[in-house]
Design a protein around this motif. Sequence first.
Motif, short mmCIF file in Angstrom:
data_model
loop_
_atom_site.label_atom_id
_atom_site.label_comp_id
_atom_site.label_asym_id
_atom_site.label_seq_id
_atom_site.Cartn_x
_atom_site.Cartn_y
_atom_site.Cartn_z
N LYS A 1 0.79 -1.15 0.00
CA LYS A 1 0.00 0.09 0.03
C LYS A 1 0.82 1.11 0.33
CE LYS A 1 -4.13 1.64 2.17
NZ LYS A 1 -5.16 0.95 3.39
N ARG A 2 1.92 1.34 0.91
CA ARG A 2 2.77 2.39 0.98
C ARG A 2 3.45 2.61 -0.45
NH1 ARG A 2 4.67 6.84 2.87
NH2 ARG A 2 6.97 7.04 3.26
N LEU A 3 4.08 1.61 -1.07
CA LEU A 3 4.73 1.56 -2.29
C LEU A 3 3.72 2.13 -3.35
CD1 LEU A 3 6.73 -1.88 -2.03
CD2 LEU A 3 7.58 0.63 -2.06
N SER A 4 2.42 1.51 -3.36
CA SER A 4 1.43 2.21 -4.22
C SER A 4 1.32 3.74 -4.03
CB SER A 4 0.29 1.55 -4.12
OG SER A 4 -0.52 2.11 -4.77
N ARG A 5 1.33 4.17 -2.71
CA ARG A 5 1.16 5.55 -2.80
C ARG A 5 2.38 6.37 -3.04
NH1 ARG A 5 0.32 5.13 2.87
NH2 ARG A 5 -1.57 4.01 3.09
N LEU A 6 3.75 5.75 -2.99
CA LEU A 6 4.90 6.42 -3.03
C LEU A 6 5.10 6.53 -4.68
CD1 LEU A 6 7.27 4.63 -0.59
CD2 LEU A 6 6.69 7.25 -0.68
N THR A 7 4.81 5.75 -5.52
CA THR A 7 5.05 5.65 -6.73
C THR A 7 3.79 6.10 -7.71
OG1 THR A 7 4.25 3.29 -6.91
CG2 THR A 7 6.58 3.62 -6.45
N GLY A 8 2.58 5.79 -7.10
CA GLY A 8 1.32 6.37 -7.88
C GLY A 8 0.89 5.03 -8.74
N ILE A 9 1.68 3.86 -8.41
CA ILE A 9 1.23 2.55 -9.03
C ILE A 9 0.21 2.25 -8.37
CG2 ILE A 9 1.98 0.48 -10.01
CD1 ILE A 9 4.86 1.53 -9.86
N PRO A 10 -1.18 1.71 -9.25
CA PRO A 10 -2.26 1.19 -8.62
C PRO A 10 -1.95 -0.21 -7.82
CG PRO A 10 -2.64 1.48 -10.84
CD PRO A 10 -1.12 1.80 -10.58
#
Length: 80
Positions: free
Chosen positions: A37-46
């Motif tokens: 979830k954090r990686l998604s937020r950081l990268t903008g990747i769904p």
Amino acid sequence: MGTADSHKDTTPTLIGSVQRALRLVEAMHAEGGATAKRLSRLTGIPLPTVYHLLRTLSHEGYVQREGGSFRLADDLPLAS
């Protein structure tokens, strides 16, 4: 050949999934590990895409899962 043709020949073909995977690797490196979830937020990747990419990177030996977090593997399988 005209300049338009020669410019067309030098324009790289970029593969989006590779770019997204590299963004995940960079984010894990910067964070030292993070939840999907954090990686998604950081990268903008769904988030579903993050999970697919992490599963692939994990299968290939580049990522390790620790509980709910993902981080880069200690021994990356890079050619030496």
